[in-house]
Design a protein around this motif. Structure first.
Motif, PDB file in Angstrom:
ATOM      1  N   VAL A 171       5.042  21.815  -3.843  1.00  0.00           N
ATOM      2  CA  VAL A 171       5.499  20.976  -4.953  1.00  0.00           C
ATOM      3  C   VAL A 171       4.941  19.562  -4.872  1.00  0.00           C
ATOM      4  O   VAL A 171       4.420  19.033  -5.853  1.00  0.00           O
ATOM      5  CB  VAL A 171       7.048  20.937  -4.986  1.00  0.00           C
ATOM      6  CG1 VAL A 171       7.534  19.981  -6.070  1.00  0.00           C
ATOM      7  CG2 VAL A 171       7.598  22.343  -5.208  1.00  0.00           C
ATOM      8  N   ALA A 172       5.055  18.902  -3.701  1.00  0.00           N
ATOM      9  CA  ALA A 172       4.678  17.486  -3.634  1.00  0.00           C
ATOM     10  C   ALA A 172       4.503  17.038  -2.200  1.00  0.00           C
ATOM     11  O   ALA A 172       4.978  17.666  -1.249  1.00  0.00           O
ATOM     12  CB  ALA A 172       5.736  16.618  -4.320  1.00  0.00           C
ATOM     13  N   VAL A 173       3.815  15.894  -2.059  1.00  0.00           N
ATOM     14  CA  VAL A 173       3.711  15.149  -0.798  1.00  0.00           C
ATOM     15  C   VAL A 173       4.203  13.733  -1.091  1.00  0.00           C
ATOM     16  O   VAL A 173       3.877  13.152  -2.137  1.00  0.00           O
ATOM     17  CB  VAL A 173       2.262  15.110  -0.273  1.00  0.00           C
ATOM     18  CG1 VAL A 173       2.154  14.210   0.956  1.00  0.00           C
ATOM     19  CG2 VAL A 173       1.767  16.515   0.037  1.00  0.00           C
ATOM     20  N   VAL A 174       5.010  13.183  -0.181  1.00  0.00           N
ATOM     21  CA  VAL A 174       5.528  11.816  -0.330  1.00  0.00           C
ATOM     22  C   VAL A 174       5.149  11.026   0.913  1.00  0.00           C
ATOM     23  O   VAL A 174       5.381  11.484   2.038  1.00  0.00           O
ATOM     24  CB  VAL A 174       7.060  11.796  -0.499  1.00  0.00           C
ATOM     25  CG1 VAL A 174       7.548  10.363  -0.685  1.00  0.00           C
ATOM     26  CG2 VAL A 174       7.491  12.671  -1.668  1.00  0.00           C
ATOM     27  N   SER A 175       4.592   9.840   0.723  1.00  0.00           N
ATOM     28  CA  SER A 175       4.200   9.011   1.867  1.00  0.00           C
ATOM     29  C   SER A 175       5.056   7.765   1.967  1.00  0.00           C
ATOM     30  O   SER A 175       5.223   7.027   0.999  1.00  0.00           O
ATOM     31  CB  SER A 175       2.732   8.600   1.757  1.00  0.00           C
ATOM     32  OG  SER A 175       2.388   7.740   2.835  1.00  0.00           O
ATOM     33  N   ASN A 176       5.571   7.538   3.173  1.00  0.00           N
ATOM     34  CA  ASN A 176       6.300   6.311   3.492  1.00  0.00           C
ATOM     35  C   ASN A 176       5.416   5.361   4.297  1.00  0.00           C
ATOM     36  O   ASN A 176       5.869   4.325   4.758  1.00  0.00           O
ATOM     37  CB  ASN A 176       7.567   6.659   4.296  1.00  0.00           C
ATOM     38  CG  ASN A 176       8.563   5.522   4.341  1.00  0.00           C
ATOM     39  OD1 ASN A 176       8.813   4.877   3.333  1.00  0.00           O
ATOM     40  ND2 ASN A 176       9.128   5.269   5.512  1.00  0.00           N
ATOM     41  N   ALA A 177       4.134   5.738   4.469  1.00  0.00           N
ATOM     42  CA  ALA A 177       3.181   4.822   5.086  1.00  0.00           C
ATOM     43  C   ALA A 177       2.845   3.720   4.090  1.00  0.00           C
ATOM     44  O   ALA A 177       3.234   3.783   2.917  1.00  0.00           O
ATOM     45  CB  ALA A 177       1.914   5.588   5.494  1.00  0.00           C
ATOM     46  N   ASP A 178       2.115   2.702   4.527  1.00  0.00           N
ATOM     47  CA  ASP A 178       1.723   1.654   3.586  1.00  0.00           C
ATOM     48  C   ASP A 178       0.692   2.218   2.609  1.00  0.00           C
ATOM     49  O   ASP A 178      -0.010   3.197   2.919  1.00  0.00           O
ATOM     50  CB  ASP A 178       1.159   0.451   4.337  1.00  0.00           C
ATOM     51  CG  ASP A 178      -0.144   0.785   5.050  1.00  0.00           C
ATOM     52  OD1 ASP A 178      -1.210   0.351   4.581  1.00  0.00           O
ATOM     53  OD2 ASP A 178      -0.090   1.500   6.079  1.00  0.00           O
ATOM     54  N   PRO A 179       0.576   1.643   1.410  1.00  0.00           N
ATOM     55  CA  PRO A 179      -0.322   2.208   0.395  1.00  0.00           C
ATOM     56  C   PRO A 179      -1.775   2.325   0.854  1.00  0.00           C
ATOM     57  O   PRO A 179      -2.459   3.286   0.495  1.00  0.00           O
ATOM     58  CB  PRO A 179      -0.179   1.227  -0.776  1.00  0.00           C
ATOM     59  CG  PRO A 179       1.208   0.684  -0.632  1.00  0.00           C
ATOM     60  CD  PRO A 179       1.417   0.562   0.845  1.00  0.00           C
ATOM     61  N   TYR A 180      -2.250   1.366   1.641  1.00  0.00           N
ATOM     62  CA  TYR A 180      -3.639   1.446   2.120  1.00  0.00           C
ATOM     63  C   TYR A 180      -3.818   2.687   2.985  1.00  0.00           C
ATOM     64  O   TYR A 180      -4.774   3.445   2.808  1.00  0.00           O
ATOM     65  CB  TYR A 180      -3.996   0.183   2.903  1.00  0.00           C
ATOM     66  CG  TYR A 180      -5.456   0.091   3.278  1.00  0.00           C
ATOM     67  CD1 TYR A 180      -6.335  -0.690   2.538  1.00  0.00           C
ATOM     68  CD2 TYR A 180      -5.973   0.789   4.372  1.00  0.00           C
ATOM     69  CE1 TYR A 180      -7.688  -0.769   2.868  1.00  0.00           C
ATOM     70  CE2 TYR A 180      -7.315   0.727   4.713  1.00  0.00           C
ATOM     71  CZ  TYR A 180      -8.163  -0.061   3.960  1.00  0.00           C
ATOM     72  OH  TYR A 180      -9.498  -0.129   4.291  1.00  0.00           O
ATOM     73  N   SER A 181      -2.907   2.906   3.930  1.00  0.00           N
ATOM     74  CA  SER A 181      -3.017   4.075   4.800  1.00  0.00           C
ATOM     75  C   SER A 181      -2.924   5.365   4.002  1.00  0.00           C
ATOM     76  O   SER A 181      -3.664   6.327   4.246  1.00  0.00           O
ATOM     77  CB  SER A 181      -1.920   4.042   5.877  1.00  0.00           C
ATOM     78  OG  SER A 181      -2.080   2.937   6.726  1.00  0.00           O
ATOM     79  N   THR A 182      -1.998   5.379   3.034  1.00  0.00           N
ATOM     80  CA  THR A 182      -1.820   6.579   2.221  1.00  0.00           C
ATOM     81  C   THR A 182      -3.073   6.907   1.419  1.00  0.00           C
ATOM     82  O   THR A 182      -3.590   8.034   1.475  1.00  0.00           O
ATOM     83  CB  THR A 182      -0.641   6.396   1.244  1.00  0.00           C
ATOM     84  OG1 THR A 182       0.554   6.133   1.979  1.00  0.00           O
ATOM     85  CG2 THR A 182      -0.454   7.631   0.383  1.00  0.00           C
TER      86      THR A 182
END
Length: 531
Positions: A280-291
């Motif tokens: 369904v999805a992937v969610v990242s809690n890393a910083d936007p640059y890393s993501t």
């Protein structure tokens, strides 16, 4: 093969993913959180970095807005998962060189009485500001933080229609220094307010739009509390709720790559080469640059978008910290003799006597210098919560804003310089803390910006707030307008974290807001949540 396929894969076990993952799991999705570290909770960290049994809160050390937080209410974190809190009667005390102190209490009347010692006019202005704007903070600003950015315009329209709404928004858009100058005449009262802007609020005196932090401080409903056992006990509560809802966590599972198939996030590749699918999805809690740059890759994204991500401004400052294990609690004898509130304060600020001193500090930080005009932010949580040290011992910490990279140095030079800076910080602290002697200190440890950036890689360049809290990176533009609604250009890939709206500390605001977005995108429902 049990772990190879999931509905949603969440990267990073910070508070926002723990909250979001709980909602998604309650909605019937099979979720897993991949955390690169052994500990869960992100900045909700309590660590034995001096001696065994002495717990030091290395980033967030208090919780606020809990009673009005929809996340805490809906997920029943307190009653259902055994959270315990203690509320110190005094929020913050500013110590002055002549032995006087001015304090902000949990009680409005007590705050007014403290300010009256310096200025009756300012005491009246503080009360008037509180009475004028308290309802607006409660009824509009709190909902604003828990609203998807694209819909915050409706909240602001309603706010502007209020009798005091236009004035509230005008002050919001000013700098903290402009608001303090407009409201107060006493340097002591102005400094009490402004000394709390960098730590814990993350704004400089001259940030346009930072005026709202002054309004929140004076008229807010924040009611800061300490979690019994340290900040990491909050992470334990969030983790219990997530696992109880059916979610799973995999510690020491570092995500190297987000897999893209036909323009959609299809899963992740772990550092050991395993690939997990996300239906369904992937969610990242890393910083936007890393993501987006590191894990997705520039080749999968529009060039103009990549440049916008690379252009996100991180904080101008990081934290320098000194943690001490003590035989007896920190005492500010001269100041406590004149004002007992100092001994009951959650945090104590020392160094600046007037706003100009804090302005000098910012000049030094921006010049890449360890600030001579330092503003120390000290805590001794064991004065209120004995669980954070072996009885009858105590743990204390002091934080101050510093540049991530010193002029003419490399970031890693902090490693050899930090102990010298620790001694200079202790020298300042001892001017006020009369019993902070070598005999009382059983162990002392310094933590520098280079260490923080390595310990929490999403804090790029030691940036605690990840994206600078300036007007052009807030609200519908946080951190850039293309991802402000928590969606990314990659279908099925969502971004959460402190870099996103509402850019507040321990309220899981972006996790809650991203749930609203994903609930709409995926047509999800949860029957048992309170209405």
């Amino acid at each position: 093969m049990v772990d190879s396929e999931w509905d949603v894969i969440l990267i990073g076990a910070g508070q926002n993913n723990l909250a979001l993952g709980t909602y998604l799991s309650k909605a019937g999705l099979r979720t897993v959180i991949c955390e690169s570290r052994l500990e869960n909770g992100g900045r909700l960290a309590s660590e034995e970095i001096t001696l065994p049994g002495y717990w030091h809160n290395t980033l967030a050390y208090f919780q606020d807005n809990r009673e009005v937080s929809p996340v805490w209410k809906e997920l029943n974190w307190v009653n259902g998962y055994h959270a315990e809190f203690v509320a110190p009667p005094v929020i913050s005390s500013l110590l002055l060189g002549d032995g006087q102190a001015v304090s902000q209490h949990q009680s409005l009347d007590a705050t007014i009485a403290s300010i009256e010692k310096f200025s009756c006019k300012d005491a009246a202005a503080w009360r008037a500001t509180h009475d004028r704007f308290h309802r607006l903070v409660r009824d509009y600003l709190i909902p604003y933080c828990h609203t998807v950015p694209e819909k915050t315009g409706g909240v602001l329209q309603k706010l502007e229609a209020e009798p005091e709404g236009k004035e509230f928004i005008r002050l919001w858009r000013l700098t903290p220094l402009q608001v303090a100058d407009e409201l107060f005449e006493s340097d002591a009262v102005k400094t009490l307010v402004l000394s709390q802007m960098a730590i814990p609020r993350g704004v400089a005196l001259d940030y346009a739009g930072g005026g709202v932090e002054v309004l929140k401080l004076i008229a807010g409903d924040e009611k800061p509390e300490l979690a019994r056992g340290g900040s990491h006990s909050i992470a334990q509560v969030l983790q219990r709720a997530y696992v109880h809802s059916g979610g799973q966590i995999r510690a020491v599972h570092h995500v190297d790559k987000i897999l893209i198939e036909n323009g959609r996030a299809a899963g992740v590749r772990l550092r050991d080469g395993r690939e997990w699918k996300a239906r369904v999805a992937v969610v990242s809690n890393a910083d936007p640059y890393s993501t987006l740059i590191d894990m997705v890759g520039e080749d999968c994204l529009p060039r103009t978008f990549v440049e916008r991500v690379k252009g996100i401004q991180v904080d101008e400052f990081s934290y320098f910290q000194v943690h001490v294990a003590l035989k007896v609690p920190v005492r500010y004898a001269l100041h406590e003799a004149g004002d007992g509130a100092v001994g009951q304060a959650m945090n104590v600020n020392m160094g600046p006597e007037k706003p100009a001193d804090i302005e000098e500090m910012w000049k030094e930080i921006r010049a890449g210098e360890f600030p001579e005009h330092a503003c120390l932010h000290a805590i001794c949580p064991t004065a209120f919560d004995p669980l954070q040290a072996p009885k009858p011992k105590h743990a204390a910490s002091v934080y101050l804003p510093v540049p991530y990279q010193l002029k003419g140095k490399q970031p890693e030079d902090w490693v050899r310089l930090k102990n010298g800076f620790m001694d200079s910080v202790l020298k300042i602290w001892r001017r006020y803390a009369t019993n902070l002697t070598d005999e009382n200190i059983e162990m002392k440890v310094a933590m520098d910006p280079f260490y923080l950036a390595g310990r929490w890689p999403n804090m790029r360049r030691g940036s605690v707030w990840v994206a600078r809290k300036i007007a052009t990176q807030m609200g519908e533009q946080r951190p850039i307008e293309q991802i402000a609604d928590y969606r990314t250009p990659i279908r099925g890939l969502y971004q959460v974290g402190v870099a996103m709206h509402p850019a507040d500390a321990v309220i899981a605001g972006s996790g809650y807001n991203c749930w609203q977005v994903m609930k709409e995108d995926l047509k999800l429902t949860i029957q048992e949540l309170p209405t």
